[in-house]
Design a protein around this motif. Structure first.
Motif, PDB file in Angstrom:
ATOM      1  N   ASN A  78      16.327 -10.186  -3.540  1.00 49.41           N
ATOM      2  CA  ASN A  78      15.438 -10.865  -4.497  1.00 49.41           C
ATOM      3  C   ASN A  78      14.169 -10.075  -4.839  1.00 49.41           C
ATOM      4  O   ASN A  78      13.231 -10.629  -5.388  1.00 49.41           O
ATOM      5  CB  ASN A  78      15.111 -12.302  -4.063  1.00 49.41           C
ATOM      6  N   VAL A  79      14.171  -8.781  -4.550  1.00 55.45           N
ATOM      7  CA  VAL A  79      13.057  -7.940  -5.005  1.00 55.45           C
ATOM      8  C   VAL A  79      13.411  -7.429  -6.403  1.00 55.45           C
ATOM      9  O   VAL A  79      14.357  -6.679  -6.585  1.00 55.45           O
ATOM     10  CB  VAL A  79      12.836  -6.746  -4.049  1.00 55.45           C
ATOM     11  N   LEU A  80      12.652  -7.884  -7.404  1.00 60.23           N
ATOM     12  CA  LEU A  80      12.967  -7.472  -8.781  1.00 60.23           C
ATOM     13  C   LEU A  80      12.303  -6.154  -9.149  1.00 60.23           C
ATOM     14  O   LEU A  80      12.771  -5.443 -10.037  1.00 60.23           O
ATOM     15  CB  LEU A  80      12.508  -8.536  -9.774  1.00 60.23           C
ATOM     16  N   ALA A  81      11.153  -5.866  -8.509  1.00 59.92           N
ATOM     17  CA  ALA A  81      10.444  -4.618  -8.826  1.00 59.92           C
ATOM     18  C   ALA A  81       9.473  -4.332  -7.692  1.00 59.92           C
ATOM     19  O   ALA A  81       9.230  -5.178  -6.831  1.00 59.92           O
ATOM     20  CB  ALA A  81       9.695  -4.761 -10.147  1.00 59.92           C
ATOM     21  N   VAL A  82       8.902  -3.100  -7.737  1.00 58.28           N
ATOM     22  CA  VAL A  82       7.959  -2.700  -6.690  1.00 58.28           C
ATOM     23  C   VAL A  82       6.748  -2.031  -7.328  1.00 58.28           C
ATOM     24  O   VAL A  82       6.882  -1.286  -8.307  1.00 58.28           O
ATOM     25  CB  VAL A  82       8.630  -1.698  -5.711  1.00 58.28           C
ATOM     26  N   ALA A  83       5.560  -2.325  -6.761  1.00 57.79           N
ATOM     27  CA  ALA A  83       4.331  -1.651  -7.197  1.00 57.79           C
ATOM     28  C   ALA A  83       3.596  -1.212  -5.939  1.00 57.79           C
ATOM     29  O   ALA A  83       3.479  -1.973  -4.979  1.00 57.79           O
ATOM     30  CB  ALA A  83       3.471  -2.622  -7.994  1.00 57.79           C
ATOM     31  N   MET A  84       3.157   0.057  -5.935  1.00 57.11           N
ATOM     32  CA  MET A  84       2.530   0.586  -4.717  1.00 57.11           C
ATOM     33  C   MET A  84       1.249   1.359  -5.000  1.00 57.11           C
ATOM     34  O   MET A  84       1.137   2.033  -6.018  1.00 57.11           O
ATOM     35  CB  MET A  84       3.519   1.574  -4.059  1.00 57.11           C
ATOM     36  N   ASP A  85       0.295   1.276  -4.039  1.00 55.51           N
ATOM     37  CA  ASP A  85      -0.924   2.090  -4.158  1.00 55.51           C
ATOM     38  C   ASP A  85      -0.579   3.574  -4.063  1.00 55.51           C
ATOM     39  O   ASP A  85      -1.098   4.394  -4.786  1.00 55.51           O
ATOM     40  CB  ASP A  85      -1.871   1.810  -2.968  1.00 55.51           C
ATOM     41  N   MET A  86       0.260   3.894  -3.077  1.00 54.22           N
ATOM     42  CA  MET A  86       0.553   5.291  -2.755  1.00 54.22           C
ATOM     43  C   MET A  86       1.925   5.683  -3.329  1.00 54.22           C
ATOM     44  O   MET A  86       2.423   5.025  -4.188  1.00 54.22           O
ATOM     45  CB  MET A  86       0.585   5.483  -1.235  1.00 54.22           C
ATOM     46  N   GLY A  87       2.490   6.731  -2.724  1.00 54.12           N
ATOM     47  CA  GLY A  87       3.890   7.066  -3.028  1.00 54.12           C
ATOM     48  C   GLY A  87       4.069   8.120  -4.092  1.00 54.12           C
ATOM     49  O   GLY A  87       3.140   8.487  -4.804  1.00 54.12           O
ATOM     50  N   GLY A  88       5.292   8.634  -4.152  1.00 54.18           N
ATOM     51  CA  GLY A  88       5.637   9.665  -5.125  1.00 54.18           C
ATOM     52  C   GLY A  88       7.127   9.584  -5.378  1.00 54.18           C
ATOM     53  O   GLY A  88       7.825   8.814  -4.709  1.00 54.18           O
ATOM     54  N   PRO A  89       7.630  10.365  -6.325  1.00 55.44           N
ATOM     55  CA  PRO A  89       9.027  10.241  -6.714  1.00 55.44           C
ATOM     56  C   PRO A  89      10.025  10.604  -5.630  1.00 55.44           C
ATOM     57  O   PRO A  89      11.169  10.184  -5.680  1.00 55.44           O
ATOM     58  CB  PRO A  89       9.158  11.204  -7.899  1.00 55.44           C
ATOM     59  N   THR A  90       9.595  11.401  -4.632  1.00 54.92           N
ATOM     60  CA  THR A  90      10.590  11.797  -3.632  1.00 54.92           C
ATOM     61  C   THR A  90      10.487  10.978  -2.353  1.00 54.92           C
ATOM     62  O   THR A  90      11.127  11.296  -1.363  1.00 54.92           O
ATOM     63  CB  THR A  90      10.464  13.298  -3.301  1.00 54.92           C
ATOM     64  N   SER A  91       9.653   9.943  -2.342  1.00 56.09           N
ATOM     65  CA  SER A  91       9.601   9.111  -1.135  1.00 56.09           C
ATOM     66  C   SER A  91      10.930   8.381  -0.997  1.00 56.09           C
ATOM     67  O   SER A  91      11.599   8.097  -1.997  1.00 56.09           O
ATOM     68  CB  SER A  91       8.454   8.118  -1.226  1.00 56.09           C
ATOM     69  N   GLY A  98       1.593   5.110  -6.980  1.00 54.04           N
ATOM     70  CA  GLY A  98       0.346   5.810  -7.299  1.00 54.04           C
ATOM     71  C   GLY A  98      -0.629   4.945  -8.085  1.00 54.04           C
ATOM     72  O   GLY A  98      -1.361   5.439  -8.946  1.00 54.04           O
ATOM     73  N   LEU A  99      -0.662   3.645  -7.775  1.00 51.57           N
ATOM     74  CA  LEU A  99      -1.565   2.742  -8.512  1.00 51.57           C
ATOM     75  C   LEU A  99      -2.932   2.656  -7.820  1.00 51.57           C
ATOM     76  O   LEU A  99      -3.789   1.880  -8.216  1.00 51.57           O
ATOM     77  CB  LEU A  99      -0.932   1.355  -8.610  1.00 51.57           C
ATOM     78  N   HIS A 100      -3.127   3.413  -6.754  1.00 50.73           N
ATOM     79  CA  HIS A 100      -4.399   3.523  -6.001  1.00 50.73           C
ATOM     80  C   HIS A 100      -4.833   2.259  -5.283  1.00 50.73           C
ATOM     81  O   HIS A 100      -4.934   2.236  -4.075  1.00 50.73           O
ATOM     82  CB  HIS A 100      -5.532   4.034  -6.896  1.00 50.73           C
ATOM     83  N   ASP A 101      -5.150   1.189  -6.028  1.00 49.54           N
ATOM     84  CA  ASP A 101      -5.732   0.028  -5.340  1.00 49.54           C
ATOM     85  C   ASP A 101      -5.144  -1.288  -5.811  1.00 49.54           C
ATOM     86  O   ASP A 101      -5.815  -2.310  -5.776  1.00 49.54           O
ATOM     87  CB  ASP A 101      -7.256   0.032  -5.528  1.00 49.54           C
ATOM     88  N   ILE A 102      -3.895  -1.281  -6.222  1.00 45.95           N
ATOM     89  CA  ILE A 102      -3.322  -2.546  -6.711  1.00 45.95           C
ATOM     90  C   ILE A 102      -3.349  -3.612  -5.606  1.00 45.95           C
ATOM     91  O   ILE A 102      -3.562  -4.795  -5.877  1.00 45.95           O
ATOM     92  CB  ILE A 102      -1.913  -2.371  -7.323  1.00 45.95           C
ATOM     93  N   HIS A 151       0.860  -1.179   0.000  1.00 51.60           N
ATOM     94  CA  HIS A 151       0.000   0.000   0.000  1.00 51.60           C
ATOM     95  C   HIS A 151       0.905   1.240   0.000  1.00 51.60           C
ATOM     96  O   HIS A 151       0.820   2.080  -0.876  1.00 51.60           O
ATOM     97  CB  HIS A 151      -0.899  -0.028   1.231  1.00 51.60           C
ATOM     98  N   ASP A 152       1.787   1.303   0.980  1.00 48.72           N
ATOM     99  CA  ASP A 152       2.729   2.411   1.068  1.00 48.72           C
ATOM    100  C   ASP A 152       3.989   1.837   1.691  1.00 48.72           C
ATOM    101  O   ASP A 152       4.006   1.596   2.890  1.00 48.72           O
ATOM    102  CB  ASP A 152       2.131   3.512   1.958  1.00 48.72           C
ATOM    103  N   LEU A 153       4.979   1.560   0.911  1.00 45.35           N
ATOM    104  CA  LEU A 153       6.160   0.859   1.413  1.00 45.35           C
ATOM    105  C   LEU A 153       6.950   1.765   2.351  1.00 45.35           C
ATOM    106  O   LEU A 153       7.406   2.830   1.954  1.00 45.35           O
ATOM    107  CB  LEU A 153       7.021   0.418   0.234  1.00 45.35           C
TER     108      LEU A 153
END
Ligand code: PEP
Ligand code: MG
Length: 589
Positions: A180-193, A209-213, A165-167
């Motif tokens: 072993n984390v290849l990528a990240v997807a988050m509901d929240m967040g921005g470029p300066t987090s 910023g994917l809202h409800d992934i 949701h918000d790492l």
């Protein structure tokens, strides 16, 4: 398994495909738990013990991250220690326990909700991102109120795409360092987090910023994260997988090329040396900047030190940032720009009044000269860091010569104080001004005598010169760095400074565009500071041309009457003739 395409914002480029792993969501207690007055003391004690445990944990994480990921990321946990020991947090919770007669968990939940509300109401994206840091620390505190009960965190087995949701920054650092984390997807967040910054510097593709992934996928779904285009694909059919694997190969080749080019010498075809430097906002970015071939930091936007904190930074905090930058960049220079705050970069701690026309308001040096006590703290810290001998100080938004005079008086006073106290600093620390107000540009011949160097801030200079708001999409079509008037003004500034024997650099976005960078080279510029990711492409472009030829072409372009004519002429004379000026992969960023 449902096939979905979700759009967000790409904050760390690259492409990866793997199974999804959902991290748990942070939950504070929802209902307040009342306590009898006689229990308040025991609850306060429990809270203090939790603080002590949290402090030990944070120190331990910081030391592990320092050893495994590097010093530059350990800094996040120093910031977390400051949040933990913030007196407002401590007294807020203790007062809620004593006066509200609620459990430590409830008090912490209320205080967290209060902070979260403040951060959510802020319009400044960078400040809003700091909510994740506060939540991170408070979650740790919460768990430490009942330390035995926390469930063990499930470990990632095999390559994974982290979905959250918000790492939280500590979780990001811990997970990323496991490898072993290849990528990240988050509901929240921005470029300066912090999570985004960390992901960028560790090359982990990230979309935020994917809202409800987190609601739309399940553990084990196959995801493709495209951090370059800001897209996440859930359970892709074979044709889509193939398309993305092709895109990934292209991206990986581009990345390899960037790092290869980063190692090359910065010299034009006819042997003219130039210096690509980095514009950075956070000290954590330095490692990243150096890996792209930055030969120094041409612009450190120091206002971010203020924007990241809930309290005014102390002299020691300033000093820690500047001396770290100076050390990591040594022997190359670090140009520390004094704060450019005010206007649209608000500082909630100071409760600056909203201005009707912030771009023309009390910003940058105008603000600093008005808030002298604040300015002194920053200048003392810069001077102390200058003992390293590679620090320079740049004053933003100079409009008239008097501002330089006022600055110098203040600076001399601080130098005298330091000398008196036998605190080391560089007595010859170079002083420069930004040329970003047209009035200052027109006065270059006089202003340049007062300082050691000039740094042209084309982002603002163009907005003021062409009367085009740099952040207004509706007038973006008029924002033209190659407008003949802009070129003439730049020619005047660069030639005048060079004739006076003073160094001149550029730190506006214009330096990151290959054609514009060639023009600047042709005008005699040698120092180009930009977002570090663009350094390799500028290096490649400038290495492909002869400075002598570019000068001649640019001189001819000066007589053209529109930006379009200039651009077409330059493309024909410079770019078409030099296909080797481009990165082979064809990707632009
Ligand atoms: C500029 O104005 O060109 C500049 C580099 O400063 P900032 O983008 O921080 O206003
Ligand atoms: Mg500016």
């Amino acid at each position: 398994m449902e096939f979905l395409r979700l759009r967000g914002a790409g904050v760390s480029p690259g492409i990866a495909m793997a199974e999804a792993f959902l991290t748990e969501r942070v939950v504070f207690s929802s209902r307040p738990t009342p306590i009898p007055a006689s229990r308040a003391g025991a609850e306060v004690k429990r809270f203090r013990e939790a603080s002590d445990r949290t402090r030990e944990e944070l120190i331990q994480v910081r030391d592990t991250i320092r050893a495994k990921v590097g010093e530059e990321h350990a800094f996040i946990f120093d910031a977390h220690l400051l949040i933990l020991d913030d007196p407002a947090l401590k007294t807020g919770v203790e007062r809620r326990i004593q006066e509200g007669r609620v459990s430590a968990e409830s008090a912490l939940t209320e205080v967290h909700a209060h902070y979260a509300g403040i951060f959510d109401a802020l319009t400044d994206e960078t400040m809003r991102q700091r909510k994740a840091d506060v939540t991170d620390v408070m979650t740790k505190l919460y768990r430490n109120l009942a330390p035995g009960e926390a469930e063990a965190e499930p470990a990632l087995d095999g390559p994974t795409i982290l979905v959250a949701h918000d790492l939280l920054p500590s979780e990001a650092a811990r997970r990323f360092s496991q490898g072993n984390v290849l990528a990240v997807a988050m509901d929240m967040g921005g470029p300066t987090s912090h999570a985004a910054i960390l992901a960028r510097s560790m090359n982990i593709p990230t979309v935020v910023g994917l809202h409800d992934i987190t609601q739309r996928i399940r553990n084990g779904d196959i995801l493709i994260v495209d951090g370059t285009d800001g897209e996440v694909i859930v359970n892709p059919p074979p044709a889509v997988r193939k398309e993305f694997l092709g895109k990934k190969d292209k991206y990986d080749a581009y990345r390899r090329e960037l790092h290869e080019v980063a190692k090359w010498k910065s010299v034009t075809r006819d042997g003219v040396r130039f210096f690509p430097m980095a514009n950075i906002e956070l000290p954590e970015e330095i490692h990243h900047a150096l890996s792209y071939g930055a030969e120094g930091v041409g612009l450190f936007r120091s206002e971010f030190i203020y924007l990241q904190r809930n309290a005014l930074p102390t002299e020691e905090e300033h000093f820690a940032v500047y001396s770290r930058l100076a050390k990591e960049v040594y022997p190359n220079p670090v140009f520390i720009r004094t704060i450019d705050i005010g206007g649209d970069k608000s500082l909630p701690i100071l409760q600056i009044q909203k201005e009707p026309n912030p771009a023309l308001g009390l910003r940058a040096v105008r603000f600093s000269l008005k808030h002298r006590e604040l300015f002194r703290i920053q200048l003392r810290a810069i001077l102390r860091a200058s003992a390293q001998r590679n620090v320079r100080v740049t004053i933003p938004m100079i409009t008239e010569i008097e501002e330089i005079g006022e600055f110098k008086l203040l600076f001399a006073e601080i130098k005298a104080e330091l000398a008196e106290a036998k605190i080391p600093f560089d007595p010859a620390l170079p002083l420069g001004i930004m040329i970003e107000v047209p009035a200052a540009a027109a006065l270059t011949d006089l202003l340049v005598r007062e300082v050691d160097y000039l740094s042209i801030g084309t982002n603002d200079l163009i907005q003021y010169y062409l009367a085009v708001d740099r952040s207004n999409e509706d007038v973006a079509y008029l924002y033209k760095p190659l407008h003949p008037s802009v070129l003439r003004l730049l020619r005047f500034v660069i030639e005048t400074a060079s004739k006076a024997g003073k160094e001149v650099s550029i730190c506006g976005e214009m330096a990151a565009d290959p054609l514009s960078a060639m023009v600047l080279l042709g005008l005699g510029l040698r120092r180009f500071s930009m977002n570090p990711i663009f350094i390799p492409r500028i290096k490649k472009a400038l290495r492909a041309v002869e400075a002598k030829t570019v000068s001649r072409v640019v001189r001819q372009a000066m007589d053209l009457k529109s930006a379009q004519e200039v651009e077409e002429f330059l493309i024909e004379k410079l770019l078409v003739r030099h296909p080797e000026a481009f990165l082979q992969s064809g990707l632009s960023s």
